[in-house]
Write a protein that holds these residues in place. Structure first.
Motif, mmCIF file in Angstrom:
data_model
loop_
_atom_site.group_PDB
_atom_site.id
_atom_site.type_symbol
_atom_site.label_atom_id
_atom_site.label_comp_id
_atom_site.label_asym_id
_atom_site.label_seq_id
_atom_site.Cartn_x
_atom_site.Cartn_y
_atom_site.Cartn_z
ATOM 1 N N PRO A 163 33.691 -30.205 -17.506
ATOM 2 C CA PRO A 163 32.877 -28.924 -17.243
ATOM 3 C C PRO A 163 32.582 -28.257 -18.513
ATOM 4 O O PRO A 163 33.490 -28.045 -19.353
ATOM 5 C CB PRO A 163 33.625 -28.350 -16.188
ATOM 6 N N SER A 164 31.396 -27.485 -18.394
ATOM 7 C CA SER A 164 31.273 -26.471 -19.512
ATOM 8 C C SER A 164 32.045 -25.346 -19.581
ATOM 9 O O SER A 164 32.463 -24.915 -18.217
ATOM 10 C CB SER A 164 29.755 -25.969 -19.591
ATOM 11 N N PRO A 165 32.407 -24.716 -20.596
ATOM 12 C CA PRO A 165 33.161 -23.452 -20.574
ATOM 13 C C PRO A 165 32.540 -22.213 -19.504
ATOM 14 O O PRO A 165 33.173 -21.667 -19.004
ATOM 15 C CB PRO A 165 33.275 -22.749 -22.050
ATOM 16 N N ASP A 166 31.366 -22.261 -19.457
ATOM 17 C CA ASP A 166 30.625 -21.155 -18.767
ATOM 18 C C ASP A 166 30.744 -21.483 -17.646
ATOM 19 O O ASP A 166 30.674 -20.557 -16.868
ATOM 20 C CB ASP A 166 28.971 -21.399 -19.136
ATOM 21 N N LEU A 167 30.692 -22.812 -17.039
ATOM 22 C CA LEU A 167 31.116 -23.014 -15.545
ATOM 23 C C LEU A 167 32.305 -22.559 -14.938
ATOM 24 O O LEU A 167 32.639 -22.184 -14.059
ATOM 25 C CB LEU A 167 30.743 -24.628 -15.168
ATOM 26 N N ILE A 168 33.240 -22.941 -16.037
ATOM 27 C CA ILE A 168 34.574 -22.748 -15.774
ATOM 28 C C ILE A 168 34.862 -21.209 -15.701
ATOM 29 O O ILE A 168 35.522 -20.740 -14.691
ATOM 30 C CB ILE A 168 35.511 -23.201 -16.781
ATOM 31 N N ALA A 169 34.205 -20.402 -16.463
ATOM 32 C CA ALA A 169 34.297 -18.805 -16.553
ATOM 33 C C ALA A 169 33.496 -18.422 -15.238
ATOM 34 O O ALA A 169 33.980 -17.394 -14.729
ATOM 35 C CB ALA A 169 33.509 -18.416 -17.811
ATOM 36 N N GLU A 170 32.375 -19.098 -14.748
ATOM 37 C CA GLU A 170 31.643 -18.484 -13.740
ATOM 38 C C GLU A 170 32.667 -18.611 -12.377
ATOM 39 O O GLU A 170 32.654 -18.105 -11.524
ATOM 40 C CB GLU A 170 30.379 -19.340 -13.391
ATOM 41 N N MET A 171 33.137 -20.027 -12.249
ATOM 42 C CA MET A 171 34.206 -20.145 -11.082
ATOM 43 C C MET A 171 35.256 -19.265 -11.165
ATOM 44 O O MET A 171 35.528 -18.647 -10.202
ATOM 45 C CB MET A 171 34.546 -21.546 -11.348
ATOM 46 N N ARG A 172 35.755 -18.801 -12.385
ATOM 47 C CA ARG A 172 37.068 -18.034 -12.084
ATOM 48 C C ARG A 172 36.659 -16.523 -11.961
ATOM 49 O O ARG A 172 37.368 -15.779 -11.353
ATOM 50 C CB ARG A 172 37.601 -17.985 -13.688
ATOM 51 N N LEU A 180 39.662 -28.428 -8.621
ATOM 52 C CA LEU A 180 38.344 -28.930 -8.951
ATOM 53 C C LEU A 180 38.012 -29.181 -10.487
ATOM 54 O O LEU A 180 37.887 -30.089 -11.085
ATOM 55 C CB LEU A 180 37.453 -28.259 -8.187
ATOM 56 N N ILE A 181 38.277 -28.126 -11.279
ATOM 57 C CA ILE A 181 38.157 -27.806 -12.683
ATOM 58 C C ILE A 181 39.135 -29.004 -13.404
ATOM 59 O O ILE A 181 38.522 -29.666 -14.257
ATOM 60 C CB ILE A 181 38.358 -26.620 -13.183
ATOM 61 N N ARG A 182 40.324 -28.977 -12.970
ATOM 62 C CA ARG A 182 41.436 -29.985 -13.667
ATOM 63 C C ARG A 182 40.818 -31.362 -13.148
ATOM 64 O O ARG A 182 41.051 -32.417 -14.066
ATOM 65 C CB ARG A 182 42.670 -29.492 -13.013
ATOM 66 N N VAL A 183 40.396 -31.624 -11.719
ATOM 67 C CA VAL A 183 40.335 -32.872 -11.364
ATOM 68 C C VAL A 183 38.712 -33.350 -12.365
ATOM 69 O O VAL A 183 38.805 -34.418 -12.908
ATOM 70 C CB VAL A 183 39.822 -32.853 -10.053
ATOM 71 N N ARG A 217 23.974 -21.258 -7.357
ATOM 72 C CA ARG A 217 23.512 -21.524 -8.732
ATOM 73 C C ARG A 217 24.729 -22.410 -9.168
ATOM 74 O O ARG A 217 24.646 -23.554 -10.008
ATOM 75 C CB ARG A 217 23.160 -20.583 -9.475
ATOM 76 N N MET A 218 26.018 -21.875 -9.137
ATOM 77 C CA MET A 218 27.180 -22.335 -9.533
ATOM 78 C C MET A 218 27.530 -23.616 -8.893
ATOM 79 O O MET A 218 27.852 -24.500 -9.574
ATOM 80 C CB MET A 218 28.435 -21.390 -9.305
ATOM 81 N N GLY A 219 27.177 -23.539 -7.477
ATOM 82 C CA GLY A 219 27.378 -25.014 -6.850
ATOM 83 C C GLY A 219 26.421 -26.182 -7.270
ATOM 84 O O GLY A 219 26.830 -27.301 -7.443
ATOM 85 N N VAL A 220 25.166 -25.824 -7.756
ATOM 86 C CA VAL A 220 24.367 -26.861 -8.290
ATOM 87 C C VAL A 220 24.839 -27.460 -9.555
ATOM 88 O O VAL A 220 25.062 -28.592 -9.945
ATOM 89 C CB VAL A 220 22.844 -26.198 -8.577
ATOM 90 N N ARG A 221 25.494 -26.523 -10.567
ATOM 91 C CA ARG A 221 26.007 -26.725 -11.557
ATOM 92 C C ARG A 221 27.290 -27.681 -11.605
ATOM 93 O O ARG A 221 27.562 -28.585 -12.354
ATOM 94 C CB ARG A 221 26.395 -25.571 -12.674
ATOM 95 N N LEU A 222 28.041 -27.155 -10.660
ATOM 96 C CA LEU A 222 29.193 -27.848 -10.193
ATOM 97 C C LEU A 222 28.914 -29.464 -9.970
ATOM 98 O O LEU A 222 29.628 -30.287 -10.343
ATOM 99 C CB LEU A 222 29.989 -27.260 -9.195
ATOM 100 N N LEU A 223 27.839 -29.547 -9.099
ATOM 101 C CA LEU A 223 27.476 -30.736 -8.547
ATOM 102 C C LEU A 223 27.086 -31.647 -9.643
ATOM 103 O O LEU A 223 27.279 -32.786 -9.712
ATOM 104 C CB LEU A 223 26.394 -30.630 -7.289
ATOM 105 N N ALA A 224 26.283 -31.405 -10.617
ATOM 106 C CA ALA A 224 25.865 -32.038 -11.674
ATOM 107 C C ALA A 224 27.111 -32.416 -12.592
ATOM 108 O O ALA A 224 26.960 -33.590 -13.139
ATOM 109 C CB ALA A 224 24.784 -30.948 -12.559
#
Length: 174
Positions: A122-131, A111-114, A13-20
């Motif tokens: 990137p949304s704060p939720d996605l960043i938190a999920e990746m971390r 990837l977040i910085r890029v 799920r995180m990968g799908v959001r990351l791709l978007a």
């Protein structure tokens, strides 16, 4: 060691959001679809390996090309791009070749910085999920020891090729 199904689903799920989010990166020009897919797949693979207790991934160029739906030469260009970003760092000999895939240490935080620099926002939720999913950072050292193994290695294997400067006066390198 198997990764539980719910963690695999969370990573997918995180990968799908990351791709978007990577699709929104437009500066200076949009990223090719194959690069976006490969970068996300590399990050997902690294997260799964870390949950299994390993620090590196070692996909070959053929596998990377298959992930991105592109040719091997284009996959090599994408690997160089990700190395320039700092997303992946080769930790074994870069010899490569058939049956000798180069091992890479992946730093998903890059990837977040890029994405931020390229306008992906990137949304704060996605960043938190990746971390949350990726607990091991580049500064952490992790030893991988297997049963009946005589030696071990410490990861990440980042080596400096420069000599340290002399500390005292009058000392010269011979």
């Amino acid at each position: 060691m198997n990764v539980p199904a719910y963690k695999r689903e969370a990573i997918n799920r995180m990968g799908v959001r990351l791709l978007a989010t990577m699709r929104r990166c437009k500066s200076p020009k949009p990223l090719p679809k194959s690069l976006r897919v490969i970068a996300v797949r590399v990050v997902k693979e690294a997260m799964l390996k870390r949950l299994e207790g390993r620090a590196e991934i070692h996909p070959g160029i053929e596998k990377i090309a298959k992930w991105g739906g592109c040719g091997e030469r284009q996959a090599q260009r994408h690997v160089r791009t990700m190395e320039n970003w700092g997303l992946i760092s080769p930790v074994s000999s870069g010899r490569g070749g058939r049956f000798y895939a180069t091992e890479y240490f992946v730093e998903p935080e890059v990837l977040i910085r890029v994405m931020m620099v390229m306008g992906g926002n990137p949304s704060p939720d996605l960043i938190a999920e990746m971390r949350d999913i990726n607990p091991v950072g580049k500064g952490d050292i992790k030893g991988d020891i297997k049963p009946r193994q005589k030696g071990c290695h410490m990861s990440p294997r980042i080596r400096s090729t420069q000599k340290p400067p002399s500390q005292g006066r009058g000392e010269t390198d011979v």
